[in-house]
Design a protein around this motif. Structure first.
Motif, mmCIF file in Angstrom:
data_model
loop_
_atom_site.group_PDB
_atom_site.id
_atom_site.type_symbol
_atom_site.label_atom_id
_atom_site.label_comp_id
_atom_site.label_asym_id
_atom_site.label_seq_id
_atom_site.Cartn_x
_atom_site.Cartn_y
_atom_site.Cartn_z
ATOM 1 N N ARG A 23 0.831 -1.207 0.000
ATOM 2 C CA ARG A 23 0.000 0.000 0.000
ATOM 3 C C ARG A 23 0.866 1.258 0.000
ATOM 4 N N GLU A 24 0.241 2.378 -0.338
ATOM 5 C CA GLU A 24 0.911 3.673 -0.383
ATOM 6 C C GLU A 24 1.117 4.268 1.007
ATOM 7 N N THR A 25 0.411 3.773 1.996
ATOM 8 C CA THR A 25 0.545 4.290 3.350
ATOM 9 C C THR A 25 0.870 3.152 4.317
ATOM 10 N N ILE A 26 1.498 3.537 5.422
ATOM 11 C CA ILE A 26 1.802 2.591 6.496
ATOM 12 C C ILE A 26 1.697 3.346 7.810
ATOM 13 N N SER A 27 1.167 2.678 8.836
ATOM 14 C CA SER A 27 1.039 3.310 10.148
ATOM 15 C C SER A 27 2.263 2.995 10.997
ATOM 16 N N THR A 28 2.431 3.769 12.042
ATOM 17 C CA THR A 28 3.521 3.511 12.981
ATOM 18 C C THR A 28 3.388 2.102 13.544
ATOM 19 N N GLN A 29 2.174 1.702 13.880
ATOM 20 C CA GLN A 29 1.954 0.363 14.433
ATOM 21 C C GLN A 29 2.317 -0.717 13.413
ATOM 22 N N GLU A 30 2.010 -0.502 12.133
ATOM 23 C CA GLU A 30 2.370 -1.483 11.102
ATOM 24 C C GLU A 30 3.891 -1.575 10.938
ATOM 25 N N ILE A 44 11.447 5.674 15.202
ATOM 26 C CA ILE A 44 12.142 6.867 14.706
ATOM 27 C C ILE A 44 12.208 6.809 13.184
ATOM 28 N N GLU A 45 11.863 7.916 12.532
ATOM 29 C CA GLU A 45 12.007 8.036 11.078
ATOM 30 C C GLU A 45 13.272 8.842 10.792
ATOM 31 N N ARG A 56 4.504 9.587 15.944
ATOM 32 C CA ARG A 56 3.396 9.409 16.880
ATOM 33 C C ARG A 56 2.840 8.000 16.687
ATOM 34 N N GLU A 57 2.296 7.418 17.710
ATOM 35 C CA GLU A 57 1.741 6.059 17.615
ATOM 36 C C GLU A 57 0.550 5.990 16.662
ATOM 37 N N ASP A 58 -0.162 7.105 16.462
ATOM 38 C CA ASP A 58 -1.328 7.107 15.571
ATOM 39 C C ASP A 58 -1.015 7.674 14.182
ATOM 40 N N GLU A 59 0.260 7.828 13.854
ATOM 41 C CA GLU A 59 0.662 8.462 12.597
ATOM 42 C C GLU A 59 0.534 7.513 11.402
ATOM 43 N N ILE A 60 0.149 8.084 10.254
ATOM 44 C CA ILE A 60 0.086 7.364 8.981
ATOM 45 C C ILE A 60 1.103 8.034 8.051
ATOM 46 N N ILE A 61 1.996 7.230 7.467
ATOM 47 C CA ILE A 61 3.065 7.746 6.610
ATOM 48 C C ILE A 61 2.776 7.364 5.171
ATOM 49 N N THR A 62 2.917 8.325 4.247
ATOM 50 C CA THR A 62 2.765 8.052 2.817
ATOM 51 C C THR A 62 4.140 7.711 2.261
#
Length: 78
Positions: A23-30, A44-45, A56-62
């Motif tokens: 997928r184009e996005t991934i969460s911190t938890q994933e 850490i990114e 952040r734990e609820d962040e979604i990264i593209t």
């Protein structure tokens, strides 16, 4: 999977190991689950310029499709 993501391949670099992603996005938890990162440490990114930030734990990264030439964002335990 969304229609625009079909046929694209994504890769996530976690602590120096590259993981395929669909997928184009991934969460911190994933990221945490995929890289087997402990829940008691932050994720850490590191951006292509070497700057680090705590996700952040609820962040979604593209993410961008394909393998990156040169430096790509990386993720690691804090």
């Amino acid at each position: 999977m969304q229609e625009q993501d079909k046929g694209k391949k994504y890769y996530i670099n976690i602590e120096g190991k590259e993981y395929p992603w669909d997928r184009e996005t991934i969460s911190t938890q994933e990221i945490r689950v995929l890289g087997n990162l402990p829940a008691d440490l932050p994720v850490i990114e590191e951006d292509p310029e070497g700057r680090e930030r705590t996700l952040r734990e609820d962040e979604i990264i593209t993410i961008k499709p394909g393998h990156r030439h040169g430096r790509a964002s990386k993720y690691k335990r804090g």
